[in-house]
Enzyme design. Structure first.
Site, PDB file in Angstrom:
ATOM      1  CB  ILE A   1      47.114  24.900  29.165  1.00 46.87           C
ATOM      2  CG1 ILE A   1      46.503  23.503  29.290  1.00 46.87           C
ATOM      3  CG2 ILE A   1      46.323  25.780  28.203  1.00 46.87           C
ATOM      4  CD1 ILE A   1      46.575  22.666  28.049  1.00 46.87           C
TER       5      ILE A   1
ATOM      6  N   GLY B   1      41.618  23.518  20.201  1.00 42.32           N
ATOM      7  CA  GLY B   1      42.909  23.799  20.834  1.00 42.32           C
ATOM      8  C   GLY B   1      42.928  23.262  22.249  1.00 42.32           C
ATOM      9  CD  GLU B   2      40.159  24.360  25.851  1.00 37.30           C
ATOM     10  OE1 GLU B   2      39.991  23.286  26.472  1.00 37.30           O
ATOM     11  OE2 GLU B   2      39.287  25.222  25.736  1.00 37.30           O
ATOM     12  N   GLY B   3      44.981  21.593  23.678  1.00 33.72           N
ATOM     13  CA  GLY B   3      45.582  20.274  23.815  1.00 33.72           C
ATOM     14  C   GLY B   3      44.571  19.153  23.729  1.00 33.72           C
TER      15      GLY B   3
END
Length: 407
Positions: free
Chosen positions: A47, A337-339
Site C-alpha cells: 500500500i 481502493g487500498e488493493g
C-alpha cells in the site's frame, strides 16, 4: 503457455468449461514460466500512501487528515485491506511516501516485531529486521519507523503548481522499483499494489485524461461519494491540472511530476520493476490503474505481467482498462481502493492455479474423452490443411510470451 493450453485440453472437463479460470491459469503458467504453475508462496499487498494538496480545495468528502489516520489503521490491522489479505494468506506492507504528517506514521504501541497472530502488526513502510519472522496474514510488517521511503510531506496542489520537483519524482519512481526488488528478493511471487490518500482520484483522473486525450468530464468520478458541488470543484481541478499537464503528455514521468504525485510515481515505478523482475501483479482500482497507464507508456510491454483484478465505479478506470486491453476479473461496484478489489481477485488466481495443477487428466482418471472412439465427420482434410505448424497432428499455438489474461 502452449503446455498449459494442452494440459487444459486433457483435464476431466469439457473444453472451456471453467471459463476465465482457464485463461488465468494459462497466463499464470506464462508469467511463472512453468506448467503447471506453482502455488503462491508469498503474496504481498503493498500500500503506497500519500497526500495531495488538491484535497484541501474540497474535492473529497473527507478531510486530508484521514490519510494519516488510515495508515495508522492499516498498521493496527483494522482496515478492509488487512481483513481481505487474511482471506488469501497475504501480508501487508504500507509505504508512506508523502503523507502530510511530520513523521511517518508509527506502529501501534507494543506491536513491533509481534506477528504471533493474524493481524498483529509493526511499523508502516519499513522492512523487518534480520532474523524476525514474516508477518501473519493481514499484518503489516517491519520493526522501526523510518523516513527511508518518505519523499516529501504531501504532493503539491496540481491545479496551480507541480506535484513534485524533478528530483522528487525521480526518487519516488525509484522507491517503487526498490520496493519490488526488496519484495521479490524476500520471496514474493505475487504483488497486489494498493493506495491510500485523500483526494488521490483527482490526479489519477487528470493523468488518465491527459494520456488518453479525453475531456475532464469523461474521467471525473464521485471518489469517496462526493455531492454535486464537490463534483464540480473536482472537475474544475482536473481541467486546470490538465491545462498544466498537456505539454508533458508524451513524457509519462514528467506528467507524474507535474499533475501526479509521489504515490502515483512510486506505483508506476513498482509496476515497471515488477515486469523487469518477471513477477505477476494484480491491478486494483483507478489510482493503481492510472499509474499502470503511465508505467506502460514509460515501458511498453510491462502490462504483460499484470492482470486486472476489479472494475471500479470510476470512469477513468474504465477508460484505462479499455486502453490497456484488460477485462477485469470482478465487477462488484467497489470504490474503496487500498488493493481490496485486487485481493478479492486473488482467490480466482489461486483457484486457477489449483485446477490446472491438481485436476486429473482423462487418462489418469480413466474417463473417456468426448472424441474417444468417435467416427470422423466431414470431408478429409486437404493437403494444405496438413501442411505447416499443425501438420504433426497437434493444434498450432501462439508463442510462449505471456499474454494478458485480462484481455
Amino acid at each position: 503457455m502452449a503446455a498449459a493450453r494442452q494440459r487444459q485440453a486433457m483435464l476431466t472437463k469439457p473444453p472451456g468449461a471453467l471459463g476465465r479460470l482457464e485463461e488465468i491459469s494459462v497466463w499464470l503458467a506464462g508469467v511463472q514460466g512453468v506448467c503447471p504453475p506453482r502455488p503462491f508462496r508469498r503474496i504481498r499487498a503493498v500500500i503506497i500512501a500519500g497526500d495531495h494538496g488538491i484535497a484541501r480545495t474540497g474535492v473529497s468528502a473527507f478531510p486530508p487528515e484521514v490519510t494519516a489516520q488510515m495508515v495508522a489503521n492499516f498498521a493496527a490491522g483494522g482496515a478492509a485491506v488487512n481483513v481481505l489479505a487474511r482471506t488469501v494468506g497475504a501480508s501487508v506492507r504500507v509505504v508512506d511516501v508523502s503523507v502530510d504528517s511530520d513523521e511517518p506514521v508509527p506502529p501501534p504501541a507494543g506491536a513491533a516485531g509481534d506477528t504471533a497472530a493474524a493481524g498483529d502488526t509493526a511499523a508502516a513502510g519499513t522492512e523487518p529486521a534480520a532474523g524476525t519472522s514474516a508477518p501473519a496474514a493481514g499484518g503489516v510488517d517491519a520493526v522501526n519507523v523510518t523516513s527511508r521511503y518518505r519523499v516529501r510531506r504531501g504532493s503539491g496542489r496540481i491545479d496551480v503548481e507541480d506535484a513534485l520537483t524533478a528530483e522528487e519524482a525521480a526518487r519516488a519512481f525509484d522507491i517503487g522499483r526498490t520496493i519490488v526488488d526488496e519484495e521479490v528478493d524476500a520471496g514474493a511471487d505475487l504483488l497486489v499494489p494498493g493506495e491510500m490518500g485523500i483526494g488521490n482520484t483527482t490526479p489519477s483522473a487528470a493523468i488518465v485524461a491527459t494520456l488518453l486525450d479525453r475531456e475532464p468530464i469523461e474521467t471525473v468520478g464521485r471518489g469517496t461519494g462526493i455531492d454535486d458541488t464537490r463534483w464540480m470543484l473536482k472537475t474544475a481541478a482536473i481541467r486546470d491540472a490538465m491545462r498544466r499537464g498537456r505539454p508533458y503528455a508524451a513524457d509519462p514521468l514528467a506528467l507524474l511530476r507535474v499533475i501526479g504525485g509521489a504515490d502515483l510515481a512510486a506505483l508506476a515505478g513498482l509496476l515497471v520493476q515488477a515486469a523487469v523482475r518477471r513477477t505477476p501483479v494484480v491491478l486494483d482500482g483507478v489510482v493503481v490503474c492510472a499509474a499502470a497507464l503511465a508505467a506502460e507508456a514509460y515501458a511498453p510491454g510491462s502490462k504483460t505481467w499484470w492482470i486486472a483484478g476489479t472494475r471500479s465505479t470510476e470512469p477513468a478506470q474504465k477508460l484505462t482498462l479499455t486502453s490497456l486491453g484488460f477485462d477485469p476479473l470482478l465487477d462488484l461496484g467497489l470504490r474503496l481502493g487500498e488493493g481490496t478489489g485486487a485481493l478479492l481477485a486473488v482467490h480466482l488466481l489461486v483457484a486457477a492455479q489449483a485446477t490446472l495443477a491438481e485436476m486429473a487428466t482423462f487418462d489418469q482418471a480413466g474417463v473417456s474423452d468426448k472424441t474417444a472412439g468417435a467416427a470422423p465427420t466431414g470431408p478429409p482434410p486437404s493437403d494444405a490443411a496438413l501442411s505447416g505448424p499443425a501438420s504433426n497432428g497437434t493444434a498450432a499455438v501462439p508463442s510462449d510470451t505471456p499474454g494478458t489474461a485480462g484481455a
